[in-house]
Motif scaffolding. Structure first.
Motif, PDB file in Angstrom:
ATOM      1  N   SER A 154       0.816  -1.204   0.000  1.00  0.00           N
ATOM      2  CA  SER A 154       0.000   0.000   0.000  1.00  0.00           C
ATOM      3  C   SER A 154       0.856   1.262   0.000  1.00  0.00           C
ATOM      4  O   SER A 154       0.449   2.306  -0.523  1.00  0.00           O
ATOM      5  N   SER A 155       2.075   1.182   0.562  1.00  0.00           N
ATOM      6  CA  SER A 155       2.962   2.354   0.550  1.00  0.00           C
ATOM      7  C   SER A 155       3.763   2.429  -0.743  1.00  0.00           C
ATOM      8  O   SER A 155       4.492   3.392  -0.953  1.00  0.00           O
ATOM      9  N   ARG A 156       3.618   1.396  -1.592  1.00  0.00           N
ATOM     10  CA  ARG A 156       4.327   1.263  -2.844  1.00  0.00           C
ATOM     11  C   ARG A 156       5.855   1.141  -2.665  1.00  0.00           C
ATOM     12  O   ARG A 156       6.613   1.200  -3.624  1.00  0.00           O
ATOM     13  N   ARG A 157       6.247   0.904  -1.433  1.00  0.00           N
ATOM     14  CA  ARG A 157       7.684   0.764  -1.153  1.00  0.00           C
ATOM     15  C   ARG A 157       8.148  -0.662  -1.397  1.00  0.00           C
ATOM     16  O   ARG A 157       9.266  -0.873  -1.876  1.00  0.00           O
ATOM     17  N   SER A 167      15.932  -0.484  -2.609  1.00  0.00           N
ATOM     18  CA  SER A 167      17.305  -0.386  -2.090  1.00  0.00           C
ATOM     19  C   SER A 167      17.865  -1.767  -1.756  1.00  0.00           C
ATOM     20  O   SER A 167      19.022  -2.061  -2.069  1.00  0.00           O
ATOM     21  N   THR A 168      17.044  -2.620  -1.156  1.00  0.00           N
ATOM     22  CA  THR A 168      17.523  -3.972  -0.839  1.00  0.00           C
ATOM     23  C   THR A 168      17.750  -4.772  -2.113  1.00  0.00           C
ATOM     24  O   THR A 168      18.737  -5.502  -2.253  1.00  0.00           O
ATOM     25  N   TRP A 169      16.842  -4.618  -3.053  1.00  0.00           N
ATOM     26  CA  TRP A 169      16.988  -5.329  -4.334  1.00  0.00           C
ATOM     27  C   TRP A 169      18.305  -4.955  -5.009  1.00  0.00           C
ATOM     28  O   TRP A 169      19.067  -5.818  -5.449  1.00  0.00           O
ATOM     29  N   ASN A 170      18.589  -3.651  -5.110  1.00  0.00           N
ATOM     30  CA  ASN A 170      19.814  -3.207  -5.787  1.00  0.00           C
ATOM     31  C   ASN A 170      21.077  -3.619  -5.009  1.00  0.00           C
ATOM     32  O   ASN A 170      22.122  -3.885  -5.610  1.00  0.00           O
ATOM     33  N   TRP A 171      20.978  -3.697  -3.689  1.00  0.00           N
ATOM     34  CA  TRP A 171      22.123  -4.110  -2.876  1.00  0.00           C
ATOM     35  C   TRP A 171      22.499  -5.573  -3.164  1.00  0.00           C
ATOM     36  O   TRP A 171      23.663  -5.883  -3.404  1.00  0.00           O
ATOM     37  N   VAL A 172      21.483  -6.453  -3.180  1.00  0.00           N
ATOM     38  CA  VAL A 172      21.741  -7.864  -3.476  1.00  0.00           C
ATOM     39  C   VAL A 172      22.184  -8.037  -4.924  1.00  0.00           C
ATOM     40  O   VAL A 172      23.135  -8.769  -5.223  1.00  0.00           O
ATOM     41  N   ALA A 173      21.492  -7.366  -5.844  1.00  0.00           N
ATOM     42  CA  ALA A 173      21.834  -7.493  -7.262  1.00  0.00           C
ATOM     43  C   ALA A 173      23.243  -6.991  -7.539  1.00  0.00           C
ATOM     44  O   ALA A 173      23.984  -7.577  -8.332  1.00  0.00           O
ATOM     45  N   GLY A 174      23.647  -5.889  -6.865  1.00  0.00           N
ATOM     46  CA  GLY A 174      24.984  -5.338  -7.088  1.00  0.00           C
ATOM     47  C   GLY A 174      26.081  -6.309  -6.694  1.00  0.00           C
ATOM     48  O   GLY A 174      27.166  -6.317  -7.289  1.00  0.00           O
ATOM     49  N   HIS A 176      25.640  -9.813  -6.577  1.00  0.00           N
ATOM     50  CA  HIS A 176      25.546 -11.146  -7.170  1.00  0.00           C
ATOM     51  C   HIS A 176      24.951 -11.192  -8.585  1.00  0.00           C
ATOM     52  O   HIS A 176      25.306 -12.071  -9.356  1.00  0.00           O
ATOM     53  N   TYR A 177      24.059 -10.263  -8.896  1.00  0.00           N
ATOM     54  CA  TYR A 177      23.403 -10.304 -10.211  1.00  0.00           C
ATOM     55  C   TYR A 177      23.381  -8.888 -10.804  1.00  0.00           C
ATOM     56  O   TYR A 177      22.348  -8.204 -10.781  1.00  0.00           O
ATOM     57  N   PRO A 178      24.490  -8.422 -11.316  1.00  0.00           N
ATOM     58  CA  PRO A 178      24.574  -7.043 -11.827  1.00  0.00           C
ATOM     59  C   PRO A 178      23.534  -6.732 -12.892  1.00  0.00           C
ATOM     60  O   PRO A 178      23.126  -5.563 -13.033  1.00  0.00           O
ATOM     61  N   GLU A 179      23.115  -7.746 -13.641  1.00  0.00           N
ATOM     62  CA  GLU A 179      22.143  -7.483 -14.704  1.00  0.00           C
ATOM     63  C   GLU A 179      20.776  -7.067 -14.171  1.00  0.00           C
ATOM     64  O   GLU A 179      19.931  -6.537 -14.920  1.00  0.00           O
ATOM     65  N   LEU A 180      20.550  -7.302 -12.845  1.00  0.00           N
ATOM     66  CA  LEU A 180      19.245  -6.959 -12.264  1.00  0.00           C
ATOM     67  C   LEU A 180      19.262  -5.648 -11.484  1.00  0.00           C
ATOM     68  O   LEU A 180      18.235  -5.248 -10.931  1.00  0.00           O
ATOM     69  N   VAL A 181      20.424  -4.984 -11.446  1.00  0.00           N
ATOM     70  CA  VAL A 181      20.500  -3.701 -10.751  1.00  0.00           C
ATOM     71  C   VAL A 181      19.583  -2.695 -11.457  1.00  0.00           C
ATOM     72  O   VAL A 181      19.546  -2.609 -12.694  1.00  0.00           O
ATOM     73  N   MET A 196      16.795 -13.962  -6.331  1.00  0.00           N
ATOM     74  CA  MET A 196      17.154 -12.820  -5.490  1.00  0.00           C
ATOM     75  C   MET A 196      16.746 -13.082  -4.033  1.00  0.00           C
ATOM     76  O   MET A 196      17.503 -12.775  -3.093  1.00  0.00           O
ATOM     77  N   ALA A 197      15.562 -13.676  -3.832  1.00  0.00           N
ATOM     78  CA  ALA A 197      15.120 -13.997  -2.479  1.00  0.00           C
ATOM     79  C   ALA A 197      15.998 -15.075  -1.860  1.00  0.00           C
ATOM     80  O   ALA A 197      16.353 -15.011  -0.675  1.00  0.00           O
ATOM     81  N   TYR A 198      16.381 -16.078  -2.669  1.00  0.00           N
ATOM     82  CA  TYR A 198      17.240 -17.134  -2.148  1.00  0.00           C
ATOM     83  C   TYR A 198      18.603 -16.553  -1.713  1.00  0.00           C
ATOM     84  O   TYR A 198      19.163 -16.941  -0.681  1.00  0.00           O
ATOM     85  N   LYS A 199      19.149 -15.637  -2.514  1.00  0.00           N
ATOM     86  CA  LYS A 199      20.445 -15.056  -2.186  1.00  0.00           C
ATOM     87  C   LYS A 199      20.344 -14.179  -0.939  1.00  0.00           C
ATOM     88  O   LYS A 199      21.257 -14.188  -0.092  1.00  0.00           O
ATOM     89  N   LEU A 200      19.257 -13.449  -0.794  1.00  0.00           N
ATOM     90  CA  LEU A 200      19.072 -12.632   0.402  1.00  0.00           C
ATOM     91  C   LEU A 200      18.986 -13.529   1.644  1.00  0.00           C
ATOM     92  O   LEU A 200      19.531 -13.204   2.696  1.00  0.00           O
TER      93      LEU A 200
END
Length: 218
Positions: A154-157, A167-174, A176-181, A196-200
């Motif tokens: 609901s907060s769209r966050r 921010s968390t998505w880009n942190w993990v992607a940066g 392990h998966y640069p193509e998803l940044v 991404m969830a498994y890596k987190l």
């Protein structure tokens, strides 16, 4: 008798007395007197004994000094030999230590996870992390997004099936998966969201989902 005869007789008598005295006293003096420049026999013996003792003492001192020098030389040689042996042993040990390769006794890492499979669209499905079950991940997605990979809070966050913040998505992607940044989680494919969830999880366990982790089956 004339007066001159009376005067001569006392003089002759005195001379005769002196001669007699000299004859009697002469042998005694000869027996008790030491000739001028002579040395008493006892004194000579003492001198010879002293000189003999002095020679023996000097010889003993010379031998003791030679023995001390010889012993000092032996000790010096032993010290040099010990030092040389110690240095050689240390050098050999150092060379042996450097030449010995480092080994580990850790067993190779193995996993019982199944190999990746592909979806109908040809994307790779990543295996779930070790120590977790499919039921747990299913329960996590159900709690976070009711299995909706395009869900938005609901907060769209928070976005996607696992409700990542950008921010968390880009942190993990940066890491392990640069193509998803910079990719919006809701625009990522389900397999990409899953990996991404498994890596987190591998980084922080279930803690990134503090509310829903309490509802996961054991």
């Amino acid at each position: 008798m004339s007066s001159s005869d009376r005067r001569v007789r006392p003089a002759l008598a005195a001379v005769a007395a002196l001669v007699l005295l000299a004859a009697v006293a002469g042998p005694a003096l000869a027996q008790t007197s030491t000739p001028t420049g002579g040395v008493d026999e006892d004194e000579a013996a003492e001198v010879e004994d002293f000189e003999d003792r002095a020679r023996r003492w000097s010889e003993a001192r010379r031998r003791a000094r030679e023995e001390a020098l010889r012993r000092a030389e032996e000790l010096a040689n032993q010290a040099r030999t010990t030092t040389s042996t110690t240095t050689t042993t240390a050098a050999t040990t150092t060379r042996t230590t450097r030449a010995t390769p480092t080994t580990t006794t850790q067993p190779p890492t193995t996993t019982t996870q199944p190999p990746p499979t592909t979806t109908g669209d040809g994307e790779i499905e990543h295996p779930i992390p070790a120590g977790t079950t499919e039921a747990q991940w299913h329960a996590l997605r159900q709690c976070e997004s009711t299995q909706n990979y395009r869900a938005i809070s609901s907060s769209r966050r928070y976005r996607g099936a696992y409700q990542f913040s950008k921010s968390t998505w880009n942190w993990v992607a940066g890491m392990h998966y640069p193509e998803l940044v910079a990719v919006d989680p809701i625009d990522a494919s389900p397999p990409d969201q899953d990996k991404m969830a498994y890596k987190l999880y591998e980084i922080n366990g279930w803690d990134p989902w503090p509310t829903c982790k309490k509802r996961l089956p054991s």
